[in-house]
Design an enzyme around this catalytic site. Structure first.
Site, short mmCIF file in Angstrom:
data_model
loop_
_atom_site.label_atom_id
_atom_site.label_comp_id
_atom_site.label_asym_id
_atom_site.label_seq_id
_atom_site.Cartn_x
_atom_site.Cartn_y
_atom_site.Cartn_z
N ASN A 10 61.71 22.38 43.40
CA ASN A 10 61.76 21.07 42.74
C ASN A 10 60.81 21.13 41.55
O ASN A 10 59.60 21.06 41.73
CB ASN A 10 61.35 19.97 43.73
CG ASN A 10 61.24 18.61 43.07
OD1 ASN A 10 61.71 18.42 41.96
ND2 ASN A 10 60.63 17.67 43.76
N TRP A 11 61.39 21.27 40.37
CA TRP A 11 60.55 21.40 39.18
C TRP A 11 59.92 20.06 38.77
O TRP A 11 59.08 20.01 37.88
CB TRP A 11 61.36 21.94 38.00
CG TRP A 11 61.76 23.38 38.13
CD1 TRP A 11 61.59 24.21 39.21
CD2 TRP A 11 62.42 24.18 37.13
NE1 TRP A 11 62.10 25.46 38.95
CE2 TRP A 11 62.62 25.48 37.67
CE3 TRP A 11 62.87 23.94 35.83
CZ2 TRP A 11 63.23 26.51 36.96
CZ3 TRP A 11 63.49 24.96 35.12
CH2 TRP A 11 63.66 26.24 35.67
N LYS A 12 60.38 18.98 39.36
CA LYS A 12 59.92 17.62 38.99
C LYS A 12 60.09 17.43 37.48
O LYS A 12 61.00 17.99 36.89
CB LYS A 12 58.48 17.39 39.46
CG LYS A 12 58.27 17.74 40.92
CD LYS A 12 57.01 17.17 41.48
CE LYS A 12 56.78 17.71 42.88
NZ LYS A 12 55.77 16.96 43.60
N HIS A 100 63.37 11.53 47.34
CA HIS A 100 62.02 12.14 47.24
C HIS A 100 60.97 11.02 47.28
O HIS A 100 61.19 9.94 46.73
CB HIS A 100 61.92 12.95 45.95
CG HIS A 100 60.70 13.82 45.91
ND1 HIS A 100 59.44 13.33 45.63
CD2 HIS A 100 60.54 15.14 46.14
CE1 HIS A 100 58.57 14.32 45.69
NE2 HIS A 100 59.20 15.43 46.00
N GLU A 102 58.38 10.56 45.65
CA GLU A 102 57.98 10.05 44.34
C GLU A 102 58.99 9.02 43.84
O GLU A 102 58.62 8.04 43.18
CB GLU A 102 57.83 11.23 43.36
CG GLU A 102 56.55 12.01 43.64
CD GLU A 102 56.59 13.47 43.26
OE1 GLU A 102 57.48 13.88 42.50
OE2 GLU A 102 55.72 14.22 43.75
N GLU A 172 58.95 16.04 54.24
CA GLU A 172 57.85 16.18 53.28
C GLU A 172 56.81 15.09 53.54
O GLU A 172 56.93 13.97 53.01
CB GLU A 172 58.39 16.03 51.85
CG GLU A 172 59.40 17.07 51.46
CD GLU A 172 59.40 17.30 49.97
OE1 GLU A 172 59.24 18.45 49.57
OE2 GLU A 172 59.53 16.34 49.20
N GLY A 178 51.78 17.96 46.71
CA GLY A 178 50.97 18.13 45.51
C GLY A 178 49.49 17.98 45.75
O GLY A 178 48.70 17.87 44.81
N SER A 218 53.07 21.27 49.52
CA SER A 218 52.09 22.33 49.22
C SER A 218 52.45 23.65 49.90
O SER A 218 51.55 24.42 50.29
CB SER A 218 50.68 21.89 49.60
OG SER A 218 50.32 20.73 48.86
N GLY A 240 55.06 22.58 43.27
CA GLY A 240 54.18 23.33 42.37
C GLY A 240 54.45 24.83 42.32
O GLY A 240 54.53 25.42 41.23
C1 PEP Z 1 57.86 18.36 46.35
O1 PEP Z 1 57.65 17.73 45.33
O2 PEP Z 1 58.97 18.27 46.90
C2 PEP Z 1 56.80 19.21 46.86
C3 PEP Z 1 56.92 19.69 48.07
O3 PEP Z 1 55.74 19.43 46.04
P1 PEP Z 1 54.50 20.45 46.29
O4 PEP Z 1 55.09 21.73 46.80
O5 PEP Z 1 53.88 20.60 44.94
O6 PEP Z 1 53.63 19.80 47.30
#
Ligand code: PEP
Length: 257
Positions: A10-12, A100, A102, A172, A178, A218, A240
């Site tokens: 997931n590049w966001k 998600h 976010e 998640e 993050g 993460s 990330g």
């Molecule tokens: C995500 O945004 O789906 C995610 C898991 O981010 P990160 O790996 O940066 O925690």
């Protein structure tokens, strides 16, 4: 049933077109197509990067899949700023992240919205990657299993039993996204096992068995192997660490072990 692992990046909201093309090329260079017999590897760039990334992948004839990070459930019309399933399909998306945290927190996406998006994606032949997960407050209150399994039930409500197998669930925990604070393999497995039991209850074991459950939060090349070794964790949704081709591919390799 042994499920094929899925690693999705997931590049966001990262990478301009030029940057996306460079990263897509680096990822493609690191990926061998025969790996796709053992693992599904998917990248989910921002909307404007989808076509350029697809062009790189097509040129390289790579078997890396393309996913979007969001979608709207109506096929067309007066919905300023939104993007439809047919639009994603035309570009070559086979996957789409929905729900998600976010989007839920920052943009007010509700369980009902997620359910409409899941239905539209399944109808259009795109596999939804449905994100669920609890906040730190819910975890500390102790009712996180009820919270997460209720999110799963709401997201997949009314889905045809036969279509359910196309869905992917990504667990998640919000406190791990993050933050650099990963759930332990035991913490992640506890919730993923509860999600698996919920899917069995909703769709029957035969229909639910192919549904893959990912962990996200993460995940990186240092912790992926132990998380992926858990019985009910079938892959990862990577934020990330997916922005670096070598880190992302290290996780893909871990998923094949
Ligand atoms: C995500 O945004 O789906 C995610 C898991 O981010 P990160 O790996 O940066 O925690």
């Amino acid at each position: 049933m042994a499920r094929k692992p899925l690693i999705a990046g997931n590049w966001k909201m990262n990478n301009t077109i030029g940057e996306a093309v460079v990263l897509a090329q680096e990822i493609s260079n690191e990926f061998y197509n025969d790996w796709s017999d053992h693992v599904d590897c998917v990248v989910c760039p921002p909307f404007v990067d989808l076509k350029p990334v697809k062009t790189v992948f097509e040129f390289d004839r790579t078997k890396i899949g393309l996913g979007a990070q969001n979608v709207y459930w109506e096929p067309s019309g007066a919905f300023t700023g939104e993007t439809s399933v047919p639009m994603l399909k035309e570009i070559g998306c086979s996957w789409c992240i929905v729900g998600h945290s976010e989007r839920r927190i920052l943009f007010g996406e509700t369980n009902e919205d997620v359910n409409l998006k899941v239905k539209a994606l399944l109808e259009g032949g795109i596999a939804p990657i449905v994100c669920v997960g609890e906040s730190l407050a819910v975890r500390d209150a102790g009712n996180y299993l009820e919270f997460v399994t209720a999110q799963v039930r709401a997201a997949l409500a009314g889905i045809d039993e036969g279509a359910a197998k196309e869905c992917v669930i990504a667990y998640e925990p919000i406190w791990a996204i993050g933050t650099g604070r990963t759930a332990t393999p035991e913490q992640a497995e506890e919730v993923c096992a509860a999600i698996r039991a919920t899917l069995n209850d909703m769709f029957g074991a035969d229909n639910a068995d192919p549904i893959r459950i990912l962990y996200g939060g993460s995940m990186n090349e240092g912790n992926a192997a132990l998380l992926l070794a858990e019985a009910d964790i079938d892959g990862g949704l990577i934020g990330g660490a997916s922005l670096n081709a070598k880190s992302f591919m290290a996780i893909v390799k871990d998923a094949m072990r």
